[in-house]
Design an enzyme around this catalytic site. Structure first.
Site, PDB file in Angstrom:
ATOM      1  N   LYS A  22       0.913  -1.220  -0.114  1.00  0.00           N
ATOM      2  CA  LYS A  22       0.012  -0.018  -0.012  1.00  0.00           C
ATOM      3  C   LYS A  22       0.802   1.391   0.096  1.00  0.00           C
ATOM      4  O   LYS A  22       0.593   2.292  -0.560  1.00  0.00           O
ATOM      5  CB  LYS A  22      -0.866  -0.042   1.361  1.00  0.00           C
ATOM      6  CG  LYS A  22      -1.809   1.346   1.323  1.00  0.00           C
ATOM      7  CD  LYS A  22      -2.512   1.232   2.577  1.00  0.00           C
ATOM      8  CE  LYS A  22      -1.486   1.908   3.864  1.00  0.00           C
ATOM      9  NZ  LYS A  22      -1.624   3.250   3.907  1.00  0.00           N
ATOM     10  N   ASN A  23       2.003   1.284   0.911  1.00  0.00           N
ATOM     11  CA  ASN A  23       2.753   2.569   0.973  1.00  0.00           C
ATOM     12  C   ASN A  23       3.506   2.744  -0.295  1.00  0.00           C
ATOM     13  O   ASN A  23       4.443   3.821  -0.328  1.00  0.00           O
ATOM     14  CB  ASN A  23       3.547   2.302   2.306  1.00  0.00           C
ATOM     15  CG  ASN A  23       2.602   2.694   3.576  1.00  0.00           C
ATOM     16  OD1 ASN A  23       1.505   3.308   3.423  1.00  0.00           O
ATOM     17  ND2 ASN A  23       2.972   2.218   4.535  1.00  0.00           N
ATOM     18  N   ARG A  91      -4.766  10.513   4.202  1.00  0.00           N
ATOM     19  CA  ARG A  91      -3.422  11.512   4.342  1.00  0.00           C
ATOM     20  C   ARG A  91      -2.576  11.255   3.258  1.00  0.00           C
ATOM     21  O   ARG A  91      -1.721  12.235   2.902  1.00  0.00           O
ATOM     22  CB  ARG A  91      -2.753  11.223   5.743  1.00  0.00           C
ATOM     23  CG  ARG A  91      -3.556  11.726   6.804  1.00  0.00           C
ATOM     24  CD  ARG A  91      -2.410  11.842   7.982  1.00  0.00           C
ATOM     25  NE  ARG A  91      -1.439  12.627   7.663  1.00  0.00           N
ATOM     26  CZ  ARG A  91      -1.116  13.854   7.594  1.00  0.00           C
ATOM     27  NH1 ARG A  91      -2.096  14.652   8.231  1.00  0.00           N
ATOM     28  NH2 ARG A  91      -0.090  14.579   7.348  1.00  0.00           N
ATOM     29  N   CYS A 115      -4.802  13.142  12.440  1.00  0.00           N
ATOM     30  CA  CYS A 115      -4.543  11.543  12.358  1.00  0.00           C
ATOM     31  C   CYS A 115      -4.725  11.231  13.688  1.00  0.00           C
ATOM     32  O   CYS A 115      -4.064  11.832  14.552  1.00  0.00           O
ATOM     33  CB  CYS A 115      -3.302  11.304  11.660  1.00  0.00           C
ATOM     34  SG  CYS A 115      -2.976   9.533  11.500  1.00  0.00           S
ATOM     35  N   ARG A 120       1.241  14.557  11.896  1.00  0.00           N
ATOM     36  CA  ARG A 120       2.011  14.126  10.958  1.00  0.00           C
ATOM     37  C   ARG A 120       2.078  15.431  10.040  1.00  0.00           C
ATOM     38  O   ARG A 120       1.359  15.491   8.774  1.00  0.00           O
ATOM     39  CB  ARG A 120       1.185  12.963  10.126  1.00  0.00           C
ATOM     40  CG  ARG A 120       1.248  11.790  11.139  1.00  0.00           C
ATOM     41  CD  ARG A 120       0.381  10.650  10.487  1.00  0.00           C
ATOM     42  NE  ARG A 120       1.181   9.763   9.649  1.00  0.00           N
ATOM     43  CZ  ARG A 120       0.545   8.721   9.037  1.00  0.00           C
ATOM     44  NH1 ARG A 120      -0.584   8.329   9.218  1.00  0.00           N
ATOM     45  NH2 ARG A 120       1.394   7.993   8.246  1.00  0.00           N
ATOM     46  N   PRO A 121       2.746  16.280  10.365  1.00  0.00           N
ATOM     47  CA  PRO A 121       2.800  17.752   9.850  1.00  0.00           C
ATOM     48  C   PRO A 121       3.694  17.401   8.196  1.00  0.00           C
ATOM     49  O   PRO A 121       4.416  16.609   8.137  1.00  0.00           O
ATOM     50  CB  PRO A 121       3.678  18.595  10.626  1.00  0.00           C
ATOM     51  CG  PRO A 121       4.344  17.704  11.332  1.00  0.00           C
ATOM     52  CD  PRO A 121       3.647  16.210  11.535  1.00  0.00           C
ATOM     53  N   ILE A 122       3.266  18.543   7.336  1.00  0.00           N
ATOM     54  CA  ILE A 122       3.794  18.290   5.888  1.00  0.00           C
ATOM     55  C   ILE A 122       4.651  19.733   5.738  1.00  0.00           C
ATOM     56  O   ILE A 122       5.061  19.719   4.774  1.00  0.00           O
ATOM     57  CB  ILE A 122       2.953  18.397   4.696  1.00  0.00           C
ATOM     58  CG1 ILE A 122       1.958  19.455   5.021  1.00  0.00           C
ATOM     59  CG2 ILE A 122       1.777  17.025   5.065  1.00  0.00           C
ATOM     60  CD1 ILE A 122       1.114  20.011   3.670  1.00  0.00           C
ATOM     61  N   LEU A 124       7.753  19.534   6.107  1.00  0.00           N
ATOM     62  CA  LEU A 124       9.052  19.118   5.344  1.00  0.00           C
ATOM     63  C   LEU A 124       8.890  18.971   4.007  1.00  0.00           C
ATOM     64  O   LEU A 124       9.813  19.342   3.122  1.00  0.00           O
ATOM     65  CB  LEU A 124       9.714  18.142   5.857  1.00  0.00           C
ATOM     66  CG  LEU A 124      10.200  17.925   7.405  1.00  0.00           C
ATOM     67  CD1 LEU A 124      10.592  16.455   7.776  1.00  0.00           C
ATOM     68  CD2 LEU A 124      11.455  18.904   7.326  1.00  0.00           C
ATOM     69  N   ASP A 306       4.928   0.543  11.941  1.00  0.00           N
ATOM     70  CA  ASP A 306       3.533  -0.041  11.255  1.00  0.00           C
ATOM     71  C   ASP A 306       3.402  -1.489  11.954  1.00  0.00           C
ATOM     72  O   ASP A 306       2.448  -2.188  11.772  1.00  0.00           O
ATOM     73  CB  ASP A 306       3.648   0.085  10.179  1.00  0.00           C
ATOM     74  CG  ASP A 306       2.998   1.272   9.398  1.00  0.00           C
ATOM     75  OD1 ASP A 306       2.789   2.234  10.242  1.00  0.00           O
ATOM     76  OD2 ASP A 306       3.203   1.423   8.434  1.00  0.00           O
ATOM     77  N   ILE A 328       8.278   7.079  16.732  1.00  0.00           N
ATOM     78  CA  ILE A 328       7.684   7.665  15.544  1.00  0.00           C
ATOM     79  C   ILE A 328       6.717   8.644  15.585  1.00  0.00           C
ATOM     80  O   ILE A 328       6.802   9.746  15.374  1.00  0.00           O
ATOM     81  CB  ILE A 328       7.626   6.753  14.185  1.00  0.00           C
ATOM     82  CG1 ILE A 328       8.865   5.856  14.087  1.00  0.00           C
ATOM     83  CG2 ILE A 328       7.612   7.256  12.969  1.00  0.00           C
ATOM     84  CD1 ILE A 328      10.117   6.496  13.704  1.00  0.00           C
ATOM     85  N   ARG A 398      -8.284  -0.434   4.382  1.00  0.00           N
ATOM     86  CA  ARG A 398      -7.298   0.453   3.886  1.00  0.00           C
ATOM     87  C   ARG A 398      -6.023  -0.132   3.534  1.00  0.00           C
ATOM     88  O   ARG A 398      -5.394   0.437   2.715  1.00  0.00           O
ATOM     89  CB  ARG A 398      -7.022   1.823   5.051  1.00  0.00           C
ATOM     90  CG  ARG A 398      -8.185   2.665   5.082  1.00  0.00           C
ATOM     91  CD  ARG A 398      -8.098   3.562   6.018  1.00  0.00           C
ATOM     92  NE  ARG A 398      -6.658   4.233   5.585  1.00  0.00           N
ATOM     93  CZ  ARG A 398      -5.677   4.648   6.554  1.00  0.00           C
ATOM     94  NH1 ARG A 398      -5.563   4.164   7.785  1.00  0.00           N
ATOM     95  NH2 ARG A 398      -4.470   5.148   6.134  1.00  0.00           N
TER      96      ARG A 398
END
Length: 421
Positions: A22-23, A91, A115, A120-122, A124, A306, A328, A398
């Site tokens: 998935k990722n 996300r 989340c 889980r900021p964006i 970066l 995960d 994490i 998911r």
């Protein structure tokens, strides 16, 4: 909402084929926006997140066709804005921003929202786009990025919890069509990033160093269509390996890449689990009494966050005390209270969970809070005495393709209770 009804106490036996990751598939699907030519992706898992990504690409103007484990995407003419009603559902859809910026020199994408497993900021991602020359604004819940031209640059993508996987993917995709050379320092090393780089290179990109902390992208004028097979899902593989351990069964994993699982396999062996090569697969079974292990989640190649919840389920069954530390995500112990409903003895102290294992689990209704918590509760239900009902399994859909069907093939007594309309 659907639920899973599990009658526990049955050892799992047999073989299971691991689906595509998935990722990996989500950013690879997004990368098809970088070219007007058709792309064909195979080993695509049938997941709700994958279907959402297909809807997003279609909304942007791409022609998307799913067919028996593959997807064909052609993005001849696309628009540069992502709709909130679609983006908010997942996300990972933020990864359309890099391709849109790279191809159109502009992207307007809804912020993906909160989340349950933590912030889980964006930031970066945006830092990387700015380093390439984009002007970035956040207004009314949307991120607006524009650039007259993108120019390669050295940039650093390290954050508080280490490197950013989606941030690395996003910046890497934008940089493929930038002028000059981009060097990403503190890049994510995950296999999913390598898989994306391999797909981009098949499209004509010039990327070296993927899988290391330094990734170099020499920009090209245009990309072309390509075919690509997605790597197997290492987290799904880890989940079924742990399922064999918690049920005292014997399961052979097919279609995997063991080198992607070293941290998980190492901890399973320390816990008293036997791992054997079986042709191109791995067979997992208990090797005597279970042993306590301490775990700290880390960026790849460390133990994956995960798989933390699933290993916690195994440790609840292991006599003694185990300490599981989450480095994490700060809120990734949502499954603890639900495991406690099944009889687990777990205390939270800061970033660590102290698991006092060895007590038998007993079935009860539980509520899933996120994707990996769902998997942990299913594993607990397989091991528990009596019946466990895992509610809100849309989370598990998911990231796990046909999990109830695959478990039934291994002998589990599990059925899906569909919500009546």
């Amino acid at each position: 909402m659907d639920s899973l009804l599990i009658k526990g106490g049955v050892p799992l036996h047999g073989e299971v084929t691991i689906s595509g990751a998935k990722n990996a598939v989500l950013p690879i699907m997004a990368a098809t926006l970088l070219t007007t030519e058709p792309c064909v992706i195979s080993r695509v898992p049938n997941l709700s997140d994958v279907r959402f990504m297909g809807q997003i690409l279609g909304w942007l103007g791409a022609d998307v066709k799913f067919d028996n484990g593959s997807v064909r995407v052609q993005a001849k003419k696309i628009k540069g804005a992502g709709d909130y009603d679609l983006i908010r559902k997942m996300r990972g859809s933020i990864c359309i921003m890099g391709p849109l910026l790279g191809r159109l020199r502009q992207a307007t994408v809804s912020l993906p929202g909160g989340c349950v497993i933590g912030a889980r900021p964006i930031n970066l991602h945006l830092k990387g786009f700015q380093a390439l020359g984009a002007k970035v604004q956040i207004e009314s819940g949307y991120v607006h990025a524009r650039a007259k031209r993108l120019v390669g640059a050295p940039l650093f993508l390290g954050g508080r919890a280490g490197s950013t996987v989606l941030g690395t993917a996003n910046v890497m995709m934008a940089a493929t069509l930038a002028e000059g050379v981009t060097v990403i320092e503190s890049a994510a090393c995950e296999p999913e990033v390598v898989d994306l780089a391999n797909f981009l290179n098949a499209m004509g990109a010039k990327i070296t160093g993927a899988g290391s902390p330094t990734v170099t992208i020499a920009g090209v004028k245009e990309l072309h269509g390509a075919e690509h097979e997605v790597i197997p899902d290492r987290i799904e593989a880890a989940t079924y390996a742990i399922a064999a351990a918690v049920t005292n069964g014997e399961v052979t994993l097919r279609g995997i890449r063991p080198e992607h699982l070293r941290a998980v396999l190492d901890k399973l062996q320390d816990a008293g689990i036997k791992i054997e090569r079986n042709g191109a697969g791995l067979t997992v079974k208990r090797n005597g009494r279970l042993k306590c292990v301490d775990i700290t989640t880390l960026p790849y190649a460390g133990f994956p966050t995960d798989a933390q919840a699933q290993m916690m389920t195994l440790m609840t069954m292991t006599p003694g005390i185990s300490i599981i530390t989450e480095r994490i995500f700060e809120s990734r112990f949502m499954h603890v209270s639900e495991l406690s409903r099944l009889g687990a003895d777990i205390e939270i102290e800061g970033p660590s969970a102290i698991v006092k294992g060895g007590k038998p689990l007993s079935g009860a209704p539980v509520m899933a809070s996120d994707l990996r918590a769902s998997a942990a509760l299913v594993l607990a239900g397989l091991a528990a005495r009596g019946t466990t009902q895992v509610n809100r399994v849309y989370h598990i859909d998911r990231g796990y393709e046909n999990i109830d069907g695959k478990l039934r093939q291994l002998g589990a007594r599990i059925q899906r209770i569909e919500e009546s309309s």
